[in-house]
Design a protein around this motif. Structure first.
Motif, PDB file in Angstrom:
ATOM      1  N   PHE A   7      -0.430   5.507 -16.562  1.00 43.46           N
ATOM      2  CA  PHE A   7       0.829   4.908 -16.438  1.00 43.46           C
ATOM      3  C   PHE A   7       2.042   5.946 -16.936  1.00 43.46           C
ATOM      4  O   PHE A   7       3.009   6.152 -16.387  1.00 43.46           O
ATOM      5  CB  PHE A   7       1.055   3.550 -17.256  1.00 43.46           C
ATOM      6  CG  PHE A   7       0.395   2.573 -16.687  1.00 43.46           C
ATOM      7  CD1 PHE A   7       0.939   1.860 -15.549  1.00 43.46           C
ATOM      8  CD2 PHE A   7      -1.033   2.057 -17.078  1.00 43.46           C
ATOM      9  CE1 PHE A   7       0.239   0.946 -14.855  1.00 43.46           C
ATOM     10  CE2 PHE A   7      -1.460   0.900 -16.325  1.00 43.46           C
ATOM     11  CZ  PHE A   7      -0.496   0.313 -15.204  1.00 43.46           C
ATOM     12  N   LEU A  10       2.549   8.128 -13.872  1.00 40.60           N
ATOM     13  CA  LEU A  10       3.244   7.493 -12.927  1.00 40.60           C
ATOM     14  C   LEU A  10       4.767   7.339 -13.372  1.00 40.60           C
ATOM     15  O   LEU A  10       5.727   7.470 -12.471  1.00 40.60           O
ATOM     16  CB  LEU A  10       2.710   5.850 -12.776  1.00 40.60           C
ATOM     17  CG  LEU A  10       1.573   5.972 -11.877  1.00 40.60           C
ATOM     18  CD1 LEU A  10       0.773   4.473 -11.878  1.00 40.60           C
ATOM     19  CD2 LEU A  10       1.511   6.451 -10.289  1.00 40.60           C
ATOM     20  N   ASP A  11       4.972   6.877 -14.760  1.00 39.40           N
ATOM     21  CA  ASP A  11       6.342   6.885 -15.250  1.00 39.40           C
ATOM     22  C   ASP A  11       7.172   8.424 -14.986  1.00 39.40           C
ATOM     23  O   ASP A  11       8.523   8.542 -14.527  1.00 39.40           O
ATOM     24  CB  ASP A  11       6.562   6.501 -16.714  1.00 39.40           C
ATOM     25  CG  ASP A  11       6.157   5.081 -16.881  1.00 39.40           C
ATOM     26  OD1 ASP A  11       6.418   4.123 -15.717  1.00 39.40           O
ATOM     27  OD2 ASP A  11       5.898   4.856 -17.946  1.00 39.40           O
ATOM     28  N   GLU A  14       8.040   8.964 -11.370  1.00 36.28           N
ATOM     29  CA  GLU A  14       9.339   8.210 -10.786  1.00 36.28           C
ATOM     30  C   GLU A  14      10.257   8.733 -11.489  1.00 36.28           C
ATOM     31  O   GLU A  14      11.490   8.680 -10.965  1.00 36.28           O
ATOM     32  CB  GLU A  14       8.879   6.699 -11.580  1.00 36.28           C
ATOM     33  CG  GLU A  14      10.111   5.630 -11.050  1.00 36.28           C
ATOM     34  CD  GLU A  14       9.869   4.515 -11.802  1.00 36.28           C
ATOM     35  OE1 GLU A  14      10.646   3.588 -11.649  1.00 36.28           O
ATOM     36  OE2 GLU A  14       8.900   4.177 -12.394  1.00 36.28           O
ATOM     37  N   LEU A  19       7.972   9.478  -6.828  1.00 38.95           N
ATOM     38  CA  LEU A  19       7.488   7.980  -6.635  1.00 38.95           C
ATOM     39  C   LEU A  19       8.740   7.165  -6.868  1.00 38.95           C
ATOM     40  O   LEU A  19       9.627   7.243  -7.807  1.00 38.95           O
ATOM     41  CB  LEU A  19       6.255   7.533  -7.478  1.00 38.95           C
ATOM     42  CG  LEU A  19       5.170   8.278  -7.374  1.00 38.95           C
ATOM     43  CD1 LEU A  19       4.134   7.756  -8.411  1.00 38.95           C
ATOM     44  CD2 LEU A  19       4.741   8.149  -6.094  1.00 38.95           C
ATOM     45  N   PHE A  21       8.960   2.421  -7.418  1.00 40.25           N
ATOM     46  CA  PHE A  21       8.112   1.269  -7.314  1.00 40.25           C
ATOM     47  C   PHE A  21       9.037   0.096  -6.891  1.00 40.25           C
ATOM     48  O   PHE A  21      10.251   0.309  -6.783  1.00 40.25           O
ATOM     49  CB  PHE A  21       7.670   0.870  -8.987  1.00 40.25           C
ATOM     50  CG  PHE A  21       8.684   0.341  -9.735  1.00 40.25           C
ATOM     51  CD1 PHE A  21       8.887  -0.999  -9.903  1.00 40.25           C
ATOM     52  CD2 PHE A  21       9.673   1.380 -10.361  1.00 40.25           C
ATOM     53  CE1 PHE A  21       9.703  -1.619 -10.553  1.00 40.25           C
ATOM     54  CE2 PHE A  21      10.635   0.453 -11.279  1.00 40.25           C
ATOM     55  CZ  PHE A  21      10.554  -0.949 -11.321  1.00 40.25           C
ATOM     56  N   TYR A  31       3.640   1.256  -6.139  1.00 41.90           N
ATOM     57  CA  TYR A  31       4.193   2.743  -6.166  1.00 41.90           C
ATOM     58  C   TYR A  31       4.116   2.950  -4.758  1.00 41.90           C
ATOM     59  O   TYR A  31       3.254   2.825  -4.150  1.00 41.90           O
ATOM     60  CB  TYR A  31       3.504   3.622  -6.888  1.00 41.90           C
ATOM     61  CG  TYR A  31       3.887   3.289  -8.575  1.00 41.90           C
ATOM     62  CD1 TYR A  31       4.977   3.962  -9.381  1.00 41.90           C
ATOM     63  CD2 TYR A  31       3.044   2.263  -9.342  1.00 41.90           C
ATOM     64  CE1 TYR A  31       5.113   3.591 -10.761  1.00 41.90           C
ATOM     65  CE2 TYR A  31       3.358   1.950 -10.712  1.00 41.90           C
ATOM     66  CZ  TYR A  31       4.516   2.465 -11.239  1.00 41.90           C
ATOM     67  OH  TYR A  31       4.716   2.380 -12.481  1.00 41.90           O
ATOM     68  N   LYS A  33       5.447   6.602  -2.403  1.00 39.38           N
ATOM     69  CA  LYS A  33       6.109   8.130  -2.491  1.00 39.38           C
ATOM     70  C   LYS A  33       7.398   7.917  -2.038  1.00 39.38           C
ATOM     71  O   LYS A  33       7.935   7.076  -1.099  1.00 39.38           O
ATOM     72  CB  LYS A  33       5.342   9.117  -1.346  1.00 39.38           C
ATOM     73  CG  LYS A  33       5.935  10.336  -1.160  1.00 39.38           C
ATOM     74  CD  LYS A  33       5.229  11.411  -0.394  1.00 39.38           C
ATOM     75  CE  LYS A  33       5.552  12.629  -0.359  1.00 39.38           C
ATOM     76  NZ  LYS A  33       4.769  13.333   0.671  1.00 39.38           N
TER      77      LYS A  33
END
Length: 90
Positions: A7, A10-11, A14, A19, A21, A31, A33
């Motif tokens: 996570f 991912l954050d 972003e 990415l 979401f 999520y 691209k």
């Protein structure tokens, strides 16, 4: 790699615009691209489509803009369209 690390990655992706979401029909965070989800210079967003048959979701390349609203600062918008892909109708 543990769940917390995933996570965090991912954050970070972003935050760097790699990415984006969106919230799926099931309420879960999905999520994708980046490339067409949001243009911060134009305040343009793109809806997402979720197929009720196969369960796949994707960005729809039709942009819309959020108007300036007095006394509101919009930071995000989500539009989820649900239905069936033509290939899944049969």
């Amino acid at each position: 790699m543990n769940k917390t690390t995933v996570f965090r990655v991912l954050d970070s992706l972003e935050e760097h615009g790699v990415l984006h979401f969106f919230t799926g029909k099931d309420g879960l965070k999905w999520y994708a691209k980046c490339g067409q989800s949001f243009d911060s210079t134009k305040n343009t967003y793109y809806p997402h489509f979720h197929c009720e048959v196969c369960g796949k979701s994707k960005c729809i390349p039709v942009g819309f803009s959020i108007p300036d609203l007095p006394n509101y600062k919009i930071t995000t918008a989500n539009v989820m369209l649900t239905g069936k892909y033509n290939d899944c109708i049969l």
